[in-house]
Design a protein around this motif. Structure first.
Motif: not given
Lengths: 69, 448
Positions: A1, A3, A5, A28, A30-33, A35, A58, A62, B332-334, B375-378, B381-382
């Motif tokens: 989907m 994203l 903004f 973006l 974040y931690a290997g992800n 977006f 959000r 994060v 997964q380490r944050l 839901e979108d990817d972000l 994730f959240l």
């Protein structure tokens, strides 16, 4: 989907370049992800406007997730 | 072949006199060596293996702000509470609500003799208010003894919240939470965020060895009841060599299987507080042994270099890492891949730690954990991260053999006193080998 903004009012100008911001895709990381999000971008310098709602919502969440003790 | 890595100050285990000490490398170990003019030499291992001692640094710019109750004229650790030598603010204030306990553990650092009168509600109310005033806000842990032996514990939690304490945690053995199904719900309703649950292993062999009783079923029942209530749960194993060092990953696995309510595991190697025989030789489980053990026992699920020294307390006091468990069970380490090991302001580290701890160890809403298709990817994730972050950490307390005054001066975990003093945890619990305590008001039974 997708994203996206983009503010309802896209009438934003880059103060440095005096160019009107255009919708553009930004990654973006974040931690290997990764977006891919659509944000207002300056066509000249590629600076991105991150709307307040996203920055203190959000993105802040994060950042807190990634914070170490 | 030995070489001195650092000159520090410590105390004599016999007379608690302040004496110089050396941190000495000896093979893959670092020893704390010292000699009392009256009682002779002492040595204990404080670091063993990887990551290397030399790499484990996180210097702080000292914080000397806030109200200081002591002048520091006698020097550390004799007039703690806090003195003007102390270099860190309070991150967590411990409030001992009773000295009574419903277990008689062979290992216990708290004074559970039950001799002292419980502080009344007015006194506790004043203590909470003083903590808020003196610290400007910190996390609070209700401790003991065993806090749940108090019938008015729910009210005590409410008083802490009314005083303005955002994050209130209960330190407990969980027995009362297992037998009284309503207690967890009442505590949650009163404002309790999190429970530090004594949890030494995943079978009764460990429980019998450390606590003298088969408790595993009871621990599981307590966890079930806390899950229903929505309390955040942190499993807190006391680690003893030869007893439960082989269960490091089993304990983590047990916690991971009970997400989102179990929020992390916080290992505590046993410290030697209390009375010990004359020829006693301490055998501390060191932080690198836990890190290496976790990496080995997890079969590559976590790695030694996942773990970072703290930004709040002294680097040698703890390690931590935070993970996100993926849908497929991978961790997964944050956070950053390496710590920012340049000097950071101690106060900034403490404030960060207060927030990070409260967010990670507090309860989460376990309903609706499935992400929605649209839901979108972000957002996906959240959604996952809100319920499936998990912390693995450890804290090495200091005793009369391992005490390093530099660490003590940087301590952020303070035991609140009715007279307003905030005494660094390891100083408050410090005892000489014969059991004589520096700061606890009454003598302890044989305990560690």
């Amino acid at each position: 989907m997708k994203l996206s903004f983009l503010p309802k009012d896209m009438d934003w100008t880059c103060e440095l370049c005096r160019q009107k911001l255009q919708p553009g895709f930004v990654e973006l990381h974040y931690a290997g992800n990764v977006f891919k999000v659509e944000l207002p971008v300056c066509p000249q310098c590629s600076r991105v406007l991150i709307p307040e709602e996203l920055a203190v919502g959000r993105i802040l969440e994060v950042e807190q997730l990634l914070e170490d003790k | 072949m030995t070489d001195v890595l650092q000159r520090i100050e410590s105390v004599c285990p016999e007379c608690l006199a302040r004496i110089p000490a050396d941190l000495v490398r000896c093979g893959d170990r670092v020893l704390l060596e010292k000699s009392c003019p009256e009682h002779g030499p002492f040595s204990t291992t404080i670091w063993k293996g990887e990551p290397s001692f030399e790499s484990w640094i996180r210097p702080k710019v000292p914080y000397y702000g806030g109200e200081r109750q002591q002048t520091g004229k006698k020097g550390c650790p004799y007039d703690c509470g806090l003195c003007d030598r102390h270099t860190q603010r309070t991150c967590t204030a411990l409030v001992e609500v009773t000295s009574r306990c419903n277990l008689q553990c062979p290992v216990c650092f708290a004074d559970s003799g039950g001799a002292a009168t419980d502080p009344d509600l007015d006194s506790l109310s004043r203590m909470f208010a003083t903590i808020v005033k003196q610290t400007g806000g910190c996390n609070v842990q209700l401790s003991g003894g065993e806090p749940t032996v108090r019938k008015d514990l729910v009210h005590i939690v409410r008083l802490a919240k009314e005083a303005g304490i955002d994050f209130v945690q209960l330190n407990t053995n969980g027995l009362a939470l297992a037998t009284d199904k309503n207690l967890a719900l009442q505590l949650k309703e009163a404002g309790l965020s999190s429970v530090f649950l004594q949890f030494d292993g995943v079978d009764d062999t460990v429980c019998k060895e450390l606590r003298g009783r088969a408790l595993f079923t009871s621990k599981c029942q307590a966890i079930d009841n806390m899950c229903v209530a929505g309390l955040g749960i942190v499993l807190v194993p006391t680690l003893v060599r030869g007893v439960n060092l082989t269960q490091l990953w089993d304990i983590v696995r047990f916690g991971l299987d009970r997400q989102p309510h179990v929020r992390g595991v916080h290992f505590q190697p046993m410290s030697y507080f209390g009375r010990f025989p004359e020829k006693f030789t301490p055998d501390h489980v060191t932080l690198p042994e836990i890190m290496t053990g976790l990496a080995e026992q997890s079969g590559g699920g976590v790695h030694v270099d996942d773990f970072q020294p703290p930004g709040c307390e002294h680097a040698l006091c703890s390690f931590s890492a935070k993970y996100l468990m993926q849908d497929d069970g991978r961790l997964q380490r944050l956070g950053g891949s390496s710590c920012d090991c340049g000097p950071i302001p101690a106060e900034k580290g403490a404030l960060t730690s207060i927030g990070v701890t409260a967010r990670q160890w507090g309860g989460v809403d376990g309903t609706g954990t499935q992400s929605r298709e649209n839901e979108d990817d972000l957002s996906r994730f959240l959604s996952r991260a809100r319920t499936h972050t998990f912390s693995i950490s450890a804290m090495a307390f200091q005793d009369c053999w391992s005490l390093n005054l530099e660490r003590l001066q940087g301590c952020c975990i303070h035991v609140a006193q009715a007279d307003g003093r905030l005494i660094p945890f390891c100083s408050f619990n410090l005892t000489a080998r014969n059991g004589r305590s520096l700061h606890r008001p009454q003598p302890q039974k044989n305990a560690c």
